[in-house]
Design a protein around this motif. Structure first.
Motif, PDB file in Angstrom:
ATOM      1  N   GLU A 188      52.541 109.719  73.898  1.00  0.00           N
ATOM      2  CA  GLU A 188      52.658 111.112  74.502  1.00  0.00           C
ATOM      3  C   GLU A 188      52.305 112.521  73.294  1.00  0.00           C
ATOM      4  OE1 GLU A 188      55.951 110.912  78.517  1.00  0.00           O
ATOM      5  OE2 GLU A 188      56.697 110.776  76.598  1.00  0.00           O
ATOM      6  N   VAL A 189      53.050 111.601  72.452  1.00  0.00           N
ATOM      7  CA  VAL A 189      53.032 112.764  71.209  1.00  0.00           C
ATOM      8  C   VAL A 189      51.512 112.893  71.086  1.00  0.00           C
ATOM      9  CG1 VAL A 189      53.582 112.655  68.939  1.00  0.00           C
ATOM     10  CG2 VAL A 189      55.198 112.454  70.877  1.00  0.00           C
ATOM     11  N   ALA A 190      50.787 111.739  70.752  1.00  0.00           N
ATOM     12  CA  ALA A 190      49.718 111.703  70.679  1.00  0.00           C
ATOM     13  C   ALA A 190      48.301 112.582  71.189  1.00  0.00           C
ATOM     14  CB  ALA A 190      48.859 110.456  70.097  1.00  0.00           C
ATOM     15  N   THR A 191      49.011 112.672  72.547  1.00  0.00           N
ATOM     16  CA  THR A 191      47.772 113.340  73.814  1.00  0.00           C
ATOM     17  C   THR A 191      48.869 115.122  73.305  1.00  0.00           C
ATOM     18  OG1 THR A 191      47.948 111.090  74.881  1.00  0.00           O
ATOM     19  CG2 THR A 191      47.936 113.731  75.801  1.00  0.00           C
ATOM     20  N   ALA A 192      50.117 115.428  73.639  1.00  0.00           N
ATOM     21  CA  ALA A 192      50.708 116.318  73.241  1.00  0.00           C
ATOM     22  C   ALA A 192      49.720 116.538  71.923  1.00  0.00           C
ATOM     23  CB  ALA A 192      51.676 116.555  73.123  1.00  0.00           C
ATOM     24  N   LEU A 193      49.720 116.489  70.798  1.00  0.00           N
ATOM     25  CA  LEU A 193      49.290 116.742  69.170  1.00  0.00           C
ATOM     26  C   LEU A 193      47.387 117.005  69.693  1.00  0.00           C
ATOM     27  CD1 LEU A 193      50.914 114.322  66.727  1.00  0.00           C
ATOM     28  CD2 LEU A 193      51.422 116.997  66.905  1.00  0.00           C
ATOM     29  N   ARG A 194      46.800 116.307  70.001  1.00  0.00           N
ATOM     30  CA  ARG A 194      45.491 116.615  70.805  1.00  0.00           C
ATOM     31  C   ARG A 194      45.366 118.327  71.286  1.00  0.00           C
ATOM     32  NH1 ARG A 194      45.198 111.243  72.615  1.00  0.00           N
ATOM     33  NH2 ARG A 194      44.396 109.797  69.999  1.00  0.00           N
ATOM     34  N   GLU A 195      45.896 117.708  72.075  1.00  0.00           N
ATOM     35  CA  GLU A 195      45.895 119.287  73.016  1.00  0.00           C
ATOM     36  C   GLU A 195      46.453 120.918  72.079  1.00  0.00           C
ATOM     37  OE1 GLU A 195      48.345 118.815  76.667  1.00  0.00           O
ATOM     38  OE2 GLU A 195      47.147 117.241  77.227  1.00  0.00           O
ATOM     39  N   GLN A 196      47.350 120.233  71.477  1.00  0.00           N
ATOM     40  CA  GLN A 196      48.353 121.696  70.654  1.00  0.00           C
ATOM     41  C   GLN A 196      47.308 122.326  69.463  1.00  0.00           C
ATOM     42  OE1 GLN A 196      51.820 121.594  71.107  1.00  0.00           O
ATOM     43  NE2 GLN A 196      52.022 120.822  73.019  1.00  0.00           N
ATOM     44  N   LEU A 197      46.558 121.089  68.055  1.00  0.00           N
ATOM     45  CA  LEU A 197      46.076 121.200  67.299  1.00  0.00           C
ATOM     46  C   LEU A 197      44.697 121.239  67.617  1.00  0.00           C
ATOM     47  CD1 LEU A 197      48.639 119.837  65.208  1.00  0.00           C
ATOM     48  CD2 LEU A 197      48.479 122.225  65.049  1.00  0.00           C
ATOM     49  N   PRO A 198      43.905 122.098  67.239  1.00  0.00           N
ATOM     50  CA  PRO A 198      41.901 121.546  67.860  1.00  0.00           C
ATOM     51  C   PRO A 198      41.811 120.920  66.652  1.00  0.00           C
ATOM     52  CG  PRO A 198      42.433 123.693  67.154  1.00  0.00           C
ATOM     53  CD  PRO A 198      44.568 123.224  67.071  1.00  0.00           C
ATOM     54  N   GLY A 199      41.162 119.715  66.814  1.00  0.00           N
ATOM     55  CA  GLY A 199      40.328 119.197  65.660  1.00  0.00           C
ATOM     56  C   GLY A 199      40.857 117.801  65.286  1.00  0.00           C
ATOM     57  N   VAL A 200      42.026 117.403  65.917  1.00  0.00           N
ATOM     58  CA  VAL A 200      42.963 116.608  64.925  1.00  0.00           C
ATOM     59  C   VAL A 200      42.579 115.575  65.932  1.00  0.00           C
ATOM     60  CG1 VAL A 200      45.582 115.612  65.891  1.00  0.00           C
ATOM     61  CG2 VAL A 200      45.394 117.944  64.422  1.00  0.00           C
ATOM     62  N   GLN A 201      42.806 114.108  65.189  1.00  0.00           N
ATOM     63  CA  GLN A 201      42.069 113.732  65.503  1.00  0.00           C
ATOM     64  C   GLN A 201      43.659 111.829  64.962  1.00  0.00           C
ATOM     65  OE1 GLN A 201      38.373 111.427  65.110  1.00  0.00           O
ATOM     66  NE2 GLN A 201      37.380 113.765  65.138  1.00  0.00           N
ATOM     67  N   ILE A 202      43.487 110.703  65.784  1.00  0.00           N
ATOM     68  CA  ILE A 202      43.938 110.129  65.549  1.00  0.00           C
ATOM     69  C   ILE A 202      43.944 108.667  65.054  1.00  0.00           C
ATOM     70  CG2 ILE A 202      46.996 109.257  66.411  1.00  0.00           C
ATOM     71  CD1 ILE A 202      47.568 111.814  67.697  1.00  0.00           C
ATOM     72  N   PRO A 203      43.871 108.138  64.056  1.00  0.00           N
ATOM     73  CA  PRO A 203      43.469 107.158  64.051  1.00  0.00           C
ATOM     74  C   PRO A 203      43.798 105.974  63.937  1.00  0.00           C
ATOM     75  CG  PRO A 203      43.224 108.615  62.003  1.00  0.00           C
ATOM     76  CD  PRO A 203      43.958 108.714  63.126  1.00  0.00           C
ATOM     77  N   GLN A 204      45.014 106.243  64.457  1.00  0.00           N
ATOM     78  CA  GLN A 204      46.668 104.862  63.636  1.00  0.00           C
ATOM     79  C   GLN A 204      47.881 105.297  64.618  1.00  0.00           C
ATOM     80  OE1 GLN A 204      47.678 102.978  60.278  1.00  0.00           O
ATOM     81  NE2 GLN A 204      46.883 101.160  61.110  1.00  0.00           N
ATOM     82  N   ILE A 205      48.388 104.309  65.214  1.00  0.00           N
ATOM     83  CA  ILE A 205      49.751 104.651  65.717  1.00  0.00           C
ATOM     84  C   ILE A 205      50.303 102.877  65.913  1.00  0.00           C
ATOM     85  CG2 ILE A 205      50.893 104.799  67.453  1.00  0.00           C
ATOM     86  CD1 ILE A 205      48.707 106.453  69.212  1.00  0.00           C
ATOM     87  N   ILE A 206      51.353 103.475  65.369  1.00  0.00           N
ATOM     88  CA  ILE A 206      52.168 101.413  64.955  1.00  0.00           C
ATOM     89  C   ILE A 206      53.177 101.738  64.967  1.00  0.00           C
ATOM     90  CG2 ILE A 206      52.756  99.894  62.692  1.00  0.00           C
ATOM     91  CD1 ILE A 206      50.209 100.237  61.643  1.00  0.00           C
ATOM     92  N   GLY A 207      53.569 101.072  66.287  1.00  0.00           N
ATOM     93  CA  GLY A 207      55.162 101.333  66.781  1.00  0.00           C
ATOM     94  C   GLY A 207      55.566 102.916  66.738  1.00  0.00           C
ATOM     95  N   ARG A 208      56.035 103.184  66.340  1.00  0.00           N
ATOM     96  CA  ARG A 208      56.434 105.037  66.133  1.00  0.00           C
ATOM     97  C   ARG A 208      56.323 105.547  64.659  1.00  0.00           C
ATOM     98  NH1 ARG A 208      60.241 104.815  69.945  1.00  0.00           N
ATOM     99  NH2 ARG A 208      61.262 106.746  69.364  1.00  0.00           N
ATOM    100  N   VAL A 209      54.863 105.585  64.400  1.00  0.00           N
ATOM    101  CA  VAL A 209      54.753 105.713  63.150  1.00  0.00           C
ATOM    102  C   VAL A 209      53.043 106.680  63.578  1.00  0.00           C
ATOM    103  CG1 VAL A 209      53.557 106.230  61.095  1.00  0.00           C
ATOM    104  CG2 VAL A 209      55.600 105.055  61.946  1.00  0.00           C
TER     105      VAL A 209
END
Length: 105
Positions: free
Chosen positions: A62-83
């Protein structure tokens, strides 16, 4: 903005190995001041780790989705557990150390 290739993601994950999470999301969630600090930090460092604390109401996806929506151009190469690992090429030339290497891959 194009999606990162597997090779680019591996490079970023290897770089992030030594990084400590600079931002922590707790019960306040993603408020405006948090987002603006994160935006500034990404503009300078291009690669940032975020830690979700146990008292955070949001799941990492959910955080990943929200960050992608609110910060243009952000990519999330990795999610491990809660990081979460965030990447965004810097807009200013002088901060583009990492994105130049990523682009070359």
């Amino acid at each position: 903005m194009m999606a990162l290739t597997g090779k680019q993601k591996r490079f970023l994950r290897a770089r992030a190995n030594r990084l400590q999470p600079e931002f922590h999301i707790g019960k306040n969630g993603l408020n405006a001041s948090f987002l603006s600090q994160l935006d500034d930090n990404l503009a300078r460092h291009e690669l940032v780790k975020i830690n979700l604390l146990q008292n955070a109401d949001l799941a990492p996806k959910e955080v990943a989705t929200a960050l992608r929506e609110q910060l243009p151009g952000v990519q999330i190469p990795q999610i491990i557990g809660r990081v979460l690992l965030l990447y965004r090429p810097a807009s200013k030339e002088k901060y583009r150390r990492l994105s130049l290497k990523v682009k070359a891959l």
